[in-house]
Scaffold this active site. Structure first.
Site, short mmCIF file in Angstrom:
data_model
loop_
_atom_site.label_atom_id
_atom_site.label_comp_id
_atom_site.label_asym_id
_atom_site.label_seq_id
_atom_site.Cartn_x
_atom_site.Cartn_y
_atom_site.Cartn_z
N ASP A 147 0.83 -1.21 0.00
CA ASP A 147 0.00 0.00 0.00
C ASP A 147 0.86 1.25 0.00
OD1 ASP A 147 -1.09 -0.17 3.52
OD2 ASP A 147 0.80 -0.71 2.57
N GLY A 148 1.91 1.25 0.80
CA GLY A 148 2.80 2.42 0.85
C GLY A 148 3.33 2.78 -0.52
N GLU A 359 6.93 8.62 -18.64
CA GLU A 359 8.16 7.94 -19.03
C GLU A 359 8.54 6.79 -18.09
OE1 GLU A 359 7.89 11.26 -18.61
OE2 GLU A 359 7.76 11.86 -20.72
N PHE A 384 13.96 13.75 -21.10
CA PHE A 384 12.87 13.13 -20.35
C PHE A 384 13.18 11.70 -19.95
CE2 PHE A 384 11.27 17.00 -21.14
CZ PHE A 384 10.66 17.23 -22.35
#
Lengths: 609, 609
Positions: A147-148, A359, A384
């Protein structure tokens, strides 16, 4: 024959036991993170997944990605429980001489992509899902997340694109145990909130008690019945350390193994069998994937002197390699009209993946595709690609077969300014062990580089330039990895000038200029930056009084200049020309002048000797 | 006095005109992306925002972040329309000698953070929102995003954390024009879907027609009335190129300026005034922010020989600088118990920001905080800073005052394995112009580095190590930027060995070992990797027969070794020891042995001369 609930419970118990034993033996690891996900993993491995434990390369195996990579012991335990590993293997966890590592890496054959840097598994899973679709194989991919780690934006890139592409063969199972590394997570046990987020991103999401086998099994049945064309998210409420009272739902146990003296007490709580220990694999057979054994030959048809942008030549070559090698696929981040990967889209639309402005996910998906035997070419602006450095790093750890093309390199892109300029990309890729970096200066060498990249086993990065430059080489010139080309040579060369891409052309200009003044220089095209042609460069240096000027449209740190320095050591005096300040918007010619990499600067550097 | 709807329409018209003229004059740019957002920008600038056009540094100014940075001409036009710039200024767009750049950079004083790499503006906006909260100033931050860029995961990191922290002073305005660079976006005009996503992430979201001024104005009124503690998202349906029929909603116009010959036709459609041209600024006055003019002195109290981890000393020093300089804030990515930033949390909880497992947003928020005069210290594992390389790169373009600490560097972290090992971080930060890199080898030099970092104007990166090492220096030792320390020196030194962090200790071990064999070596602690102490290293090389061994717990590419090579050029023979293969899990001592950076390897390298 489906595994019974009791048998699944028994497997879950055994997964817990082995996770605890292995981490205690190693003296480190994340047992509490394993215990929360043991029941989910049991259902996935021993009921849902169809695979042949004897054959990691069966192309129709369902796939499992442990996105929460720190739960590696749980994965190793699952492999032990289906006969892929032995318990003895698993007990070698984290040892120097063992492939059973602290976080999963492909040193263990069933692991396709290394995990441990959170938030990357769903992208890898998506890549697998893409491969299944392209090859027409009905395998599913199951990704177990913490979950973290769902705070990582890369998870939501993958989520959005998975639903856009209707990846109904992709499952995200989120282990919501409410505890991060250093404190409780933002959403804690609010599984409905997780589910709503996935639903907003187009997934079919269900919530369950992650320790209730009936619920978990029913959820997967519901997915089958009602999931439609949507990817499937199972949001499971769990407790970190479940099954061992000293660990269960207690903060402060992240990344801590149970000390040896406390292990018996912990194991005592798990000693009662919960069902029969049985599992019958259900392999899926009869499928194959495209193969290609080479050789990969392409026909290059350029005329020296013609003007062509290497970025456009990239597109041309990509189509050519795609024609020969059916495993080649292309991915792009909404820049295909700039990188020219759109040529591949036109030629082979079923093998092109528009990955939109995301990306990280693009790179992660490429590693998933590569794991399934594809040869992915990823393209966007070089600048990018820095967005995905962690994914590139992990692709390196995975020794993944992904190829990259970064366009719009350097200040020479001009007026768009520094946000769009790739100035760090060579430094980035040079840190990846065994990566190859090509920086072709003309269309011929670019096409060749693409061909070499497609054949090379491992990460390959190609720099492509925006402006048109003259074709320099004849069509049958070879550009092997680790080589360089001498473009100007005489008996009286006073200095060796090394350039690549745009600066190679500046070097040639400088050579002509100096020739008028009676100064001869050697000009070398360092079309391969990694591994650099140390031998060739040293030889040239010897013949030019130990004098080298190296010039790059890139930061002066970490790129071609540093590669040349490493190659020559103290055998030559090297003047490095590169970009060493924050650039600005302006016309390309003015910028290469201002930032010290033009022919004028090369001339001055030569004269400075 | 609120600007009337007609006056806002007139401003919108003028924004369109100037965006078109400036890009046509420049011959490049993104006018269609400006035209879609002109009406939104008009309402934000000329009705919503309270600011003093005469004073960019008024601490209570509302803030605007153009996340879709390619719409820069629109921003410049807005500044012209409130008197910050002149029309003549704006017409110098993209010229070499102009600060009116192709994408916004802080060369223009009203721009806090450079944008142009998409998906980063909301994080910067969140940082501004944090600063407002910490300083108790009621300014709002408005972030204008494109729809295509919402595919970037970083947007969703910012969204989640903004709602977690109830940043009701943060506005996201999304310009949904349905067109990306190379094709239509995933969600196209589905503004409700955007709104649902923001709602799922905890925002108060409204959808509007982005060209209907009454709707836009009413939406902001609704936010005021009903937004409560939630951050606010305005999802606006727009048309790219709105207002000019040759551009409006047409694919293929991204990044293309209207050619000179077509400009009159385009402008003709915008020639009718829509209202009075009037705007009365509404500055907010009477607020101040903490200042600190130094000097920054901290007291260091260590004993040579004591064992301490530099990562823990980081935490100690952070508290000390925080005590002296009220502008210091700290951010961490759920690793605070590993990086020891938790010490700052305990001491100054109101100045500590837990940023959870979302490094991109953490770095972006730090740049926003720095823009507001804070001195942010960002910490996580060094390996995970690669997750945010693009944000770090853009912080460099912004010349932002952000400090970074990357812990758990190198193979010496041990059993967790390669996913957790920082091996590329020095290469990454070396590419950032003007960045300073500290790599302290003991607790004293670490504390000093933190102090130096807090005082330095610009990006500073500090490497911290996991294991405990001996304190080497006395408390009053100084560690200026660009320096190094000689720790072993004699008249008979045969070779200079340069190390940092863990390898400095290995070098000292090697020195002792070699001493027994009658070989004396110079040992240098390269505590400052960038800028490297070229002078000191060259001097040592001269005294040791031009022989250097440099050893780093980092990739052999791009880090300390390359920095030393650049410093000495051909004045010394340099043997580089660094990590050149993918490492594996194992005990720390075994790993530094296996990967060639232990004292044994240093001894062998020395002997190889």
């Amino acid at each position: 024959m489906t595994t019974s609930i009791d048998a699944l419970k028994e497997k879950g118990r055994r997964l817990r036991i082995l996770s605890l034993k292995a981490t205690t033996e190693a003296g480190s690891g994340h047992p509490s993170s394993c215990l929360s996900a043991a029941d989910l993993t049991s259902v996935i491995f021993f009921r849902e997944m169809q695979f042949d434990p004897k054959d990691p390369h069966n192309p129709a195996n369902d796939r499992f990605v442990l996105s929460k990579g720190h739960a590696a012991p749980l994965l190793w335990a699952a492999y032990a429980e289906c006969g892929i590993l032995t318990e003895k293997d698993v007990m070698t966890l984290r040892r120097l001489d063992s492939n059973i590592e602290g976080h999963p890496t492909p040193r263990m054959p069933w692991v396709d992509v290394a995990t441990g840097s959170l938030g990357q598994g769903l992208s890898a899973g998506l890549g697998n899902a893409f491969a299944a679709h392209v090859d027409g194989i009905p395998f599913n991919t199951y990704v177990l997340l913490g979950d973290g780690e769902c705070a990582e934006g890369s998870v939501w890139e993958a989520a959005e694109i998975a639903s856009y592409y209707k990846a109904s063969n992709l499952f995200a199972i989120v282990d919501v145990n409410g505890l991060g590394q250093s404190q409780r997570t933002m959403d804690q046990f609010n599984v409905e909130r997780f589910a709503d987020k996935f639903r907003a991103f187009g997934w079919y999401a269900l919530t369950v008690d992650g320790h209730n086998y009936t619920d978990i099994v029913n959820a997967f049945d519901t997915f089958r019945r009602d999931g439609g064309t949507q990817p499937r998210a199972l949001i499971a409420k769990t407790f970190k350390g479940k099954g061992v009272s000293m660990l269960e739902n207690k903060d402060g146990w992240h990344g801590k193994a149970v000390p040896k003296q406390d292990l018996p007490k912990a194991l005592a709580e798990l000693e009662t069998p919960l069902g029969p220990n049985e599992f019958v694999p259900k392999p899926r057979t009869g499928y194959s994937i495209p193969h290609f054994d080479g050789p990969l030959n392409i026909t290059i048809s350029r005329k020296p002197g013609d003007m062509a942008a290497t970025r456009e030549a990239y597109g041309d070559a990509l189509v050519k390699v795609g024609e020969k090698d059916p495993r080649v696929v292309a991915l792009d981040g909404d820049t295909k009209n700039s990188t020219f990967s759109e040529k591949f889209l036109k030629a082979y639309p079923q093998r092109f993946f528009e990955m939109f402005i995301a990306e990280q996910n693009m790179v992660g998906a490429a590693t998933g595709l590569a794991a399934r035997g594809k040869v992915p070419f990823v393209s966007t602006f070089a600048a990018f690609l820095t967005r995905a450095f962690d994914q590139i790093r992990m692709a390196g750890v995975s020794q993944s077969n992904v190829k990259f093309c970064g366009s719009h390199v350097g200040v020479s892109i001009g007026e768009d300014g520094p946000s769009q300029m790739g100035l760090e990309d060579m430094a980035m890729f040079r840190t990846i062990p065994n990566a190859v970096i090509f920086y072709p200066s003309d269309a011929v060498s670019m096409e060749y580089a693409v061909k070499e990249a497609a054949q090379y086993k491992g990460i390959c990065y190609i720099r492509s330039s925006r402006p048109k430059t003259a074709v320099l080489y004849s069509n049958d010139e070879q550009f092997p990895i680790g080589g360089s080309k001498v473009l100007r040579k005489s008996q009286n060369d006073r200095v060796t000038v090394i350039g690549a891409g745009i600066t190679l052309h500046e070097a040639l200009k400088a050579a002509s200029q100096l020739e008028k003044e009676g100064i001869a220089i050697r000009v070398i095209d360092a079309y391969c930056v990694k591994p650099i042609d140390a031998k060739g460069i040293l030889a040239a240096a010897k013949e030019t009084n130990g004098r080298i000027v190296v010039v790059e449209d890139h930061s002066e740190e970490g790129g071609l200049g540093d590669a040349v320095l490493e190659a020559v050591g103290n055998q030559a005096k090297v003047v490095e020309l590169g970009v060493h300040e924050i650039p600005r918007s302006g016309p390309p010619e003015a910028l290469i002048e201002k930032y010290g990499i033009s022919s004028n600067h090369i001339v001055a550097a030569v004269k400075s000797f």
